[in-house]
Design an enzyme around this catalytic site. Structure first.
Site, PDB file in Angstrom:
ATOM      1  N   ARG A  51     -39.906 -13.511  17.134  1.00 40.38           N
ATOM      2  CA  ARG A  51     -39.094 -12.667  18.015  1.00 40.38           C
ATOM      3  C   ARG A  51     -39.892 -11.932  19.078  1.00 40.38           C
ATOM      4  NH1 ARG A  51     -36.330 -13.532  13.863  1.00 40.38           N
ATOM      5  NH2 ARG A  51     -38.361 -13.255  12.932  1.00 40.38           N
ATOM      6  N   THR A  52     -40.980 -11.292  18.670  1.00 37.82           N
ATOM      7  CA  THR A  52     -41.659 -10.416  19.632  1.00 37.82           C
ATOM      8  C   THR A  52     -42.225 -11.239  20.788  1.00 37.82           C
ATOM      9  OG1 THR A  52     -42.157  -8.911  17.833  1.00 37.82           O
ATOM     10  CG2 THR A  52     -43.367  -8.577  19.879  1.00 37.82           C
ATOM     11  N   LYS A  80     -64.250 -18.462  18.827  1.00 45.11           N
ATOM     12  CA  LYS A  80     -65.675 -18.677  19.145  1.00 45.11           C
ATOM     13  C   LYS A  80     -66.451 -17.369  19.055  1.00 45.11           C
ATOM     14  CE  LYS A  80     -64.556 -22.095  22.727  1.00 45.11           C
ATOM     15  NZ  LYS A  80     -64.609 -22.271  24.191  1.00 45.11           N
ATOM     16  N   ARG A 101     -50.606  -8.831  20.296  1.00 48.80           N
ATOM     17  CA  ARG A 101     -50.447  -8.587  18.854  1.00 48.80           C
ATOM     18  C   ARG A 101     -51.769  -8.937  18.182  1.00 48.80           C
ATOM     19  NH1 ARG A 101     -45.494 -10.414  15.110  1.00 48.80           N
ATOM     20  NH2 ARG A 101     -44.711  -8.544  16.121  1.00 48.80           N
ATOM     21  N   HIS A 129     -45.804  -0.510  16.122  1.00 45.26           N
ATOM     22  CA  HIS A 129     -45.079  -1.591  16.795  1.00 45.26           C
ATOM     23  C   HIS A 129     -44.086  -0.948  17.763  1.00 45.26           C
ATOM     24  CE1 HIS A 129     -43.269  -5.330  17.663  1.00 45.26           C
ATOM     25  NE2 HIS A 129     -43.097  -5.817  16.434  1.00 45.26           N
TER      26      HIS A 129
HETATM   27  C1  NCD Z   1     -41.946  -7.154  12.379  1.00 42.60           C
HETATM   28  C2  NCD Z   1     -43.444  -7.123  12.606  1.00 42.60           C
HETATM   29  O1  NCD Z   1     -44.040  -8.084  13.096  1.00 42.60           O
HETATM   30  O2  NCD Z   1     -43.997  -6.086  12.270  1.00 42.60           O
HETATM   31  N1  NCD Z   1     -41.305  -8.212  13.020  1.00 42.60           N
HETATM   32  C3  NCD Z   1     -41.001  -8.132  14.352  1.00 42.60           C
HETATM   33  O3  NCD Z   1     -41.830  -7.858  15.180  1.00 42.60           O
HETATM   34  N2  NCD Z   1     -39.724  -8.319  14.687  1.00 42.60           N
HETATM   35  C4  NCD Z   1     -41.568  -7.032  10.959  1.00 42.60           C
HETATM   36  C5  NCD Z   1     -42.153  -7.987   9.958  1.00 42.60           C
HETATM   37  O4  NCD Z   1     -42.938  -8.876  10.280  1.00 42.60           O
HETATM   38  O5  NCD Z   1     -41.793  -7.851   8.800  1.00 42.60           O
END
Ligand code: NCD
Length: 313
Positions: A51-52, A80, A101, A129
Site C-alpha cells: 500500500r505505502t 553493495k 521506508r 509511520h
Molecule cells: C503498516 C506498516 O508497514 O507499518 N502497513 C502499512 O504501511 N499500511 C502496518 C503493518 O505492516 O502491519
C-alpha cells in the site's frame, strides 16, 4: 527544506491543512491531474510494502508527475554497502521528492540530513509511520466529521506497530480523546509513548488485555497485525500472533457508529466475514492513502497554496 520524518514535523494546523486538501482531492481529483507535471518522486523501499509504496506512486502519477525507485534493499546499492547518506545525496540529483521506508529506526532522518530534496518517512522499523497517520486522520475525519472527542481502542501489537506510535503522537493534539490500549502484556506500548506522549496529554487512558470488555465503548477500533519481522524468536511470534481475532460475534458488541480501521496488511486479526459489515472501513482507509499522499506531495513541493486558495474561492 521541509521533510516529514515524524508526525510532529508538521504543526497541527499544517496537518489539518493537508487533511483538508486531501478531502478536496478526494472529491475533485481531476482538478489536480497536472499539478506535478515535470516532477519526479523517488520511492526508496528497503523493506516490503504494498500500500505505502504503490499509493505514493499512484499519488504522484495522478498529479501528473513521474516515479522512479526500488522496492527492496537487494536491488539497490545498499546490497553493495552504500550508506543511506550517500544514497540520499545521489537521489537528490534524480528526483524532486523522496519517500523512504527502512528497517532501521532513524534511517529516513539520516537521509533528510544529507538530501537536498524533501524526504518522507514511509516507515522506519518499529518507530514511526507519519503518512499512515495522515491516512488514518483523514479516514476518521471523513467518517465522523471530526477527530475531536473520540474514544479510540488500539489493539494488537502496540509495541512494534509503528502506525500506532505515530497515530497516538498526532491524536494527543486534538480535543478530548480517550485511549484504550488493548494488547497482550508482551506487546504493550513502549514506555516512551506512555511517559512522553500519553501522560503529558492529560487524556484518560487504560491498558487492557480483553477486546470484548471494551469494544462497546469505542468510536474507533484500530486493529494491527502482530509484527512478525520485529520478533527475536519465532516461538514468541507463534504464541502471540492470534491474540485477537475480530469476528461477527465481537462486532455485535460494538456501537452502530463504530469505525473499524486497520493499516493493513491483515493476517488473522480480522475475520474476512467482518469485511461486509458497514462499520469496517479499512479498504476505504487504504483508498484515502492515495488522496493524503497527493496532498502531502503538493504541500512539500510548495504547490499546495495556489491550489488550495483556488479551491477555496
Ligand atoms: C503498516 C506498516 O508497514 O507499518 N502497513 C502499512 O504501511 N499500511 C502496518 C503493518 O505492516 O502491519
Amino acid at each position: 527544506m521541509r521533510h516529514l520524518i515524524n508526525p510532529l514535523d508538521f504543526t497541527k494546523e499544517e496537518t489539518d491543512k493537508v487533511i483538508k486538501l486531501a478531502e478536496d482531492i478526494s472529491q475533485n481529483i481531476e482538478k489536480y491531474s497536472h499539478t506535478c507535471a515535470g516532477k519526479i518522486l523517488a520511492t526508496l523501499f528497503y523493506e516490503p510494502s504494498t500500500r505505502t509504496r504503490l499509493s505514493f506512486e499512484s499519488a504522484m502519477m495522478r498529479l501528473g508527475g513521474q516515479v522512479l525507485g526500488f522496492s527492496s534493499a537487494q536491488s539497490s546499492s545498499a546490497s553493495k554497502g552504500e550508506s543511506v547518506a550517500d544514497t540520499a545525496r545521489m537521489i537528490s540529483c534524480y528526483a524532486d521528492i523522496v519517500a523512504m521506508r527502512h528497517y532501521k529506526e532513524g534511517a529516513p532522518a539520516v537521509a533528510a540530513k544529507f538530501a537536498s530534496v524533501p524526504i518522507v518517512n514511509a516507515g522506519d522499523g518499529g518507530h514511526q509511520h507519519p503518512t499512515q497517520t495522515l491516512t488514518d486522520l483523514l479516514t476518521i475525519q471523513k467518517g465522523r466529521g471530526s477527530i475531536d472527542g473520540i474514544t479510540i481502542g488500539l489493539c494488537g501489537d502496540l509495541r512494534f506497530g509503528r502506525t500506532v506510535h505515530s497515530l497516538i503522537q498526532s491524536l494527543v493534539r486534538y480535543q478530548n480523546v480517550r485511549f484504550i490500549f488493548i494488547s497482550p502484556k508482551e506487546l504493550t506500548l513502549p514506555d516512551y509513548i506512555i511517559e512522553e506522549v500519553v501522560k503529558p496529554s492529560g487524556f484518560p487512558y487504560r491498558e487492557v488485555s480483553s477486546m470484548e470488555d471494551v469494544i462497546g465503548e469505542l468510536d474507533v477500533l484500530y486493529m494491527t497485525r502482530v509484527q512478525k519481522e520485529r520478533f527475536f524468536n519465532e516461538e514468541d511470534y507463534v504464541r502471540l500472533k492470534d491474540s485477537y481475532i475480530l469476528d461477527h460475534k465481537k462486532m455485535a458488541l460494538g456501537k452502530d457508529s463504530l469505525m473499524v480501521m486497520h493499516p493493513l496488511p491483515r493476517v488473522n486479526e480480522i475475520a474476512v466475514e467482518v469485511d461486509k459489515d458497514p462499520r469496517a472501513v479499512y479498504f476505504k482507509q487504504a483508498q484515502n492513502g492515495v488522496y493524503v499522499r497527493m496532498a502531502l506531495i503538493l504541500s512539500l513541493l510548495g504547490i499546495e497554496n495556489e491550489i488550495l486558495e483556488d479551491s477555496l474561492c
